[in-house]
Design a protein around this motif. Structure first.
Motif, PDB file in Angstrom:
ATOM      1  N   SER A  22     -39.008  61.758 -29.207  1.00  0.00           N
ATOM      2  CA  SER A  22     -39.003  61.615 -27.744  1.00  0.00           C
ATOM      3  C   SER A  22     -38.137  60.413 -27.416  1.00  0.00           C
ATOM      4  O   SER A  22     -38.558  59.271 -27.585  1.00  0.00           O
ATOM      5  CB  SER A  22     -40.435  61.406 -27.240  1.00  0.00           C
ATOM      6  N   PRO A  23     -36.891  60.651 -26.947  1.00  0.00           N
ATOM      7  CA  PRO A  23     -35.928  59.548 -26.884  1.00  0.00           C
ATOM      8  C   PRO A  23     -36.394  58.348 -26.053  1.00  0.00           C
ATOM      9  O   PRO A  23     -36.043  57.230 -26.349  1.00  0.00           O
ATOM     10  CB  PRO A  23     -34.700  60.213 -26.255  1.00  0.00           C
ATOM     11  N   HIS A  24     -37.190  58.556 -25.016  1.00  0.00           N
ATOM     12  CA  HIS A  24     -37.651  57.434 -24.203  1.00  0.00           C
ATOM     13  C   HIS A  24     -39.131  57.139 -24.420  1.00  0.00           C
ATOM     14  O   HIS A  24     -39.810  56.632 -23.537  1.00  0.00           O
ATOM     15  CB  HIS A  24     -37.397  57.701 -22.712  1.00  0.00           C
ATOM     16  N   GLU A  66     -42.646  55.609 -25.019  1.00  0.00           N
ATOM     17  CA  GLU A  66     -43.169  54.259 -24.830  1.00  0.00           C
ATOM     18  C   GLU A  66     -44.327  53.998 -25.788  1.00  0.00           C
ATOM     19  O   GLU A  66     -44.602  54.790 -26.673  1.00  0.00           O
ATOM     20  CB  GLU A  66     -43.553  54.064 -23.365  1.00  0.00           C
ATOM     21  N   VAL A  86     -29.960  66.019 -28.104  1.00  0.00           N
ATOM     22  CA  VAL A  86     -30.338  66.581 -26.800  1.00  0.00           C
ATOM     23  C   VAL A  86     -29.884  65.739 -25.612  1.00  0.00           C
ATOM     24  O   VAL A  86     -30.239  66.043 -24.482  1.00  0.00           O
ATOM     25  CB  VAL A  86     -31.875  66.763 -26.706  1.00  0.00           C
ATOM     26  N   HIS A  87     -29.134  64.682 -25.853  1.00  0.00           N
ATOM     27  CA  HIS A  87     -28.694  63.864 -24.712  1.00  0.00           C
ATOM     28  C   HIS A  87     -27.212  63.543 -24.831  1.00  0.00           C
ATOM     29  O   HIS A  87     -26.589  63.799 -25.867  1.00  0.00           O
ATOM     30  CB  HIS A  87     -29.545  62.594 -24.590  1.00  0.00           C
ATOM     31  N   ARG A  88     -26.669  62.999 -23.756  1.00  0.00           N
ATOM     32  CA  ARG A  88     -25.280  62.560 -23.750  1.00  0.00           C
ATOM     33  C   ARG A  88     -25.091  61.455 -24.789  1.00  0.00           C
ATOM     34  O   ARG A  88     -26.052  60.843 -25.259  1.00  0.00           O
ATOM     35  CB  ARG A  88     -24.916  62.055 -22.361  1.00  0.00           C
ATOM     36  N   HIS A 143     -27.885  51.362 -16.896  1.00  0.00           N
ATOM     37  CA  HIS A 143     -27.195  52.657 -16.866  1.00  0.00           C
ATOM     38  C   HIS A 143     -26.265  52.645 -15.659  1.00  0.00           C
ATOM     39  O   HIS A 143     -26.727  52.551 -14.526  1.00  0.00           O
ATOM     40  CB  HIS A 143     -28.187  53.824 -16.713  1.00  0.00           C
ATOM     41  N   TYR A 152     -20.244  57.365 -17.627  1.00  0.00           N
ATOM     42  CA  TYR A 152     -21.129  58.109 -18.516  1.00  0.00           C
ATOM     43  C   TYR A 152     -20.297  58.842 -19.571  1.00  0.00           C
ATOM     44  O   TYR A 152     -19.285  59.452 -19.241  1.00  0.00           O
ATOM     45  CB  TYR A 152     -22.007  59.071 -17.710  1.00  0.00           C
ATOM     46  N   VAL A 167     -20.180  61.723 -21.416  1.00  0.00           N
ATOM     47  CA  VAL A 167     -20.883  63.000 -21.353  1.00  0.00           C
ATOM     48  C   VAL A 167     -19.864  64.115 -21.125  1.00  0.00           C
ATOM     49  O   VAL A 167     -18.824  63.894 -20.485  1.00  0.00           O
ATOM     50  CB  VAL A 167     -21.936  62.957 -20.204  1.00  0.00           C
ATOM     51  N   SER A 168     -20.175  65.271 -21.642  1.00  0.00           N
ATOM     52  CA  SER A 168     -19.343  66.455 -21.419  1.00  0.00           C
ATOM     53  C   SER A 168     -19.165  66.673 -19.921  1.00  0.00           C
ATOM     54  O   SER A 168     -20.128  66.606 -19.158  1.00  0.00           O
ATOM     55  CB  SER A 168     -20.037  67.653 -22.068  1.00  0.00           C
TER      56      SER A 168
END
Lengths: 350, 350
Positions: free
Chosen positions: B187-189, B191, B277-279, B289, B293, B295-296
């Motif tokens: 889970s990239p974020h 906590e 799964v993310h940029r 942020h 970005y 990102v594609s």
């Protein structure tokens, strides 16, 4: 470190339904809620406020609510209390247009959308363009009546927050958290400087913060280093009386502005009116500043469960003082949530 | 505690003039900037974001800029770097209407207003009503070209932020700051939870934060407790190569999306594409942020002074890994601002 697992009583599962009904009553066709206190209040999900859209959409009439989240936040959303609600959670990919996704799911709207008050302009304008011709209003038109009266579980969370601050004030002068000393005590929101404390300084110590529950606290005491500066003792007594009078004025049915007046009157009578440069208080809950505001012009009658600060201040320029407690309006009158002494505390000059 | 006195080189006094010119070029009649990174970038004033309006108004053509502040913030505003600029600072009283004040000073507007991207909806809608018929757009249309290329003083601030994080990574496993272990590493974020670290866990340690300068930092390393879990070593090598390839792709004129592709290609070729799964990254500066970005779909050519993260990740579900550095595009190519080892570090299982 404490985990951020909330008291389940803080987030009863029927809130989204109540919000939909409140939106209907306020003439809104839907609520669009990005991360912040509204989303947390309704779902318990304390989401990141980021440039990627996370949004709880609540149709006021037909249609089910849904929560749109960036795909990489999906596990976090599911792990939050929102994952335990009967709520569809829709992930979107990095290259999707989540605004079009929300607009498409909402379909034709027969009234304005209500946006969370803290939604970023970035998202406000994207929703404006994704839902052309649909007026934008604030979700608080619907949600303020829900959020402004705290439940017993919320009051308990605020009480715990108040106790945490009382413990800090009890440690003064061991620690100072946010202090304004000497001339800086006259700047109500003064932040840290490198000015050294000096004998005769009045030190305004305003401590605020957010508990793991999400509920905020805020409490101010004023200390003096060594002997009080000229005139200070006189106006501190006036301030103490004003803060007491304002607290005593709190009971159901009294207008918010009458509490402001109760604080202001004795300060003005003593000749310090021009040095009380701010309102008497602000509501508190999941936001440190929220409704109701205790300010001239706010005729809203107080109701049981409303929680707010009472914090008159006198700032003659060479020194300043403020006394602040969080107070909850109860059926019988009020309950103070801070109990640190309000007597003048003189700290040794070292 | 460090004082928040900024490096004077961070806030050259001509930025408001540059912003007015950029607004003119972007077809905006004025910029309206509430507390946040835009206001800080232009004036050095790190103001509170509160329900009371603080707003820097910058007419694009005729008229002087002015800063509206609540009266009780006046001393704080004057004490900030904004107080040293040739900028009129206008306090408003608790019962004034500051939106009408701003609208009155701006007068008839011959084009749209540009709002700071993070302005709260509360203020967006008040400005909409105070300036009827004036279209609302985002101030970033004007400001992004200024903010996206960092000055040498800003790069120095980012470098200091990177060094601070490198020192923290050097202390692993003494301290963990933000960690996702085992299944949570996917889970990239993620906590904090109360899951205890176990032998064989991959631990994604993503450390971000803001320095007293206001500039942000962000750096991720992945650690393993004891022996790596099955397959982990294989895909960690792929990830390391992908992060290296993406950094190597950074130079002026290269499209942001080409850097994303450079990270994605080797991961996809190795069969892990669906788990990235993310940029690949996000710009960084006064916001953690911001543009550009990586990102594609973002064909913007990189320019010297652009700063951003390069942070591919592979999250097969039972474990996960990410490697992240902040990189600045230079005339010659790029400079990495993080130097903590990117080799796999196995931590003793205790």
């Amino acid at each position: 470190m404490e985990t951020d697992r909330p008291d389940p009583g803080l987030y009863p599962p029927d809130r989204i339904g109540l919000a939909a009904a409140a939106a209907r009553a306020a003439g809104l066709a839907a609520l669009l809620l990005t991360p912040g206190p509204d989303l947390r209040y309704l779902t318990g999900y304390d989401a990141h406020q980021l440039e990627r859209l996370t949004c709880l959409a609540i149709p006021a009439a037909a249609g089910e609510p849904f929560l749109v989240v960036p795909k990489l936040e999906l596990l976090a959303a599911l792990a939050s209390p929102a994952g335990g609600l009967e709520l569809e959670i829709i992930p979107w990919d990095e290259t999707d247009d989540p605004y079009a996704l929300v607009a498409g799911r909402l379909g034709d709207m027969a009234g304005p959308m209500g946006l969370s008050d803290r939604m970023w302009a970035l998202m406000v304008l994207r929703f404006r363009d994704a839902l052309p011709g649909v007026r934008q209003d604030l979700a608080s038109a619907a949600l303020r009546a829900l959020r402004i009266r705290k439940t017993p579980a919320e009051v308990a969370a605020l009480r715990a927050a108040g106790e945490a601050i009382d413990r800090v004030h009890a440690r003064v002068p061991v620690d100072f958290t946010i202090v304004g000393s000497g001339p800086n005590a006259a700047s109500p929101h003064h932040e840290i400087s490198d000015r050294a404390l000096q004998p005769g300084d009045a030190v305004v110590v305003d401590i605020g913060g957010t508990m793991p529950s999400g509920y905020c606290s805020d409490c101010t005491r004023t200390y003096v280093i060594g002997a009080p500066p000229p005139e200070f003792t006189a106006y501190y007594r006036v301030l103490q009386g004003a803060q007491e009078a304002a607290c005593a004025a709190v009971r159901p049915g009294v207008a918010a502005e009458a509490v402001d007046a109760a604080a202001r009157e004795p300060i003005t009578a003593a000749g310090y009116g021009e040095f009380f440069v701010h309102r008497t208080g602000h509501g508190i809950g999941l936001e440190c500043h929220e409704d109701p505001y205790i300010v001239s012009g706010n005729a809203e009658p107080l109701q049981p469960g409303m929680a707010f600060s009472i914090e008159p201040g006198i700032y003659p320029g060479r020194s300043g003082a403020r006394i602040e407690d969080i107070v909850v309006c109860t059926e019988q009158g009020h309950e103070r949530l801070n109990h640190a002494t309000r007597e003048l505390v003189c700290v040794d000059a070292r």
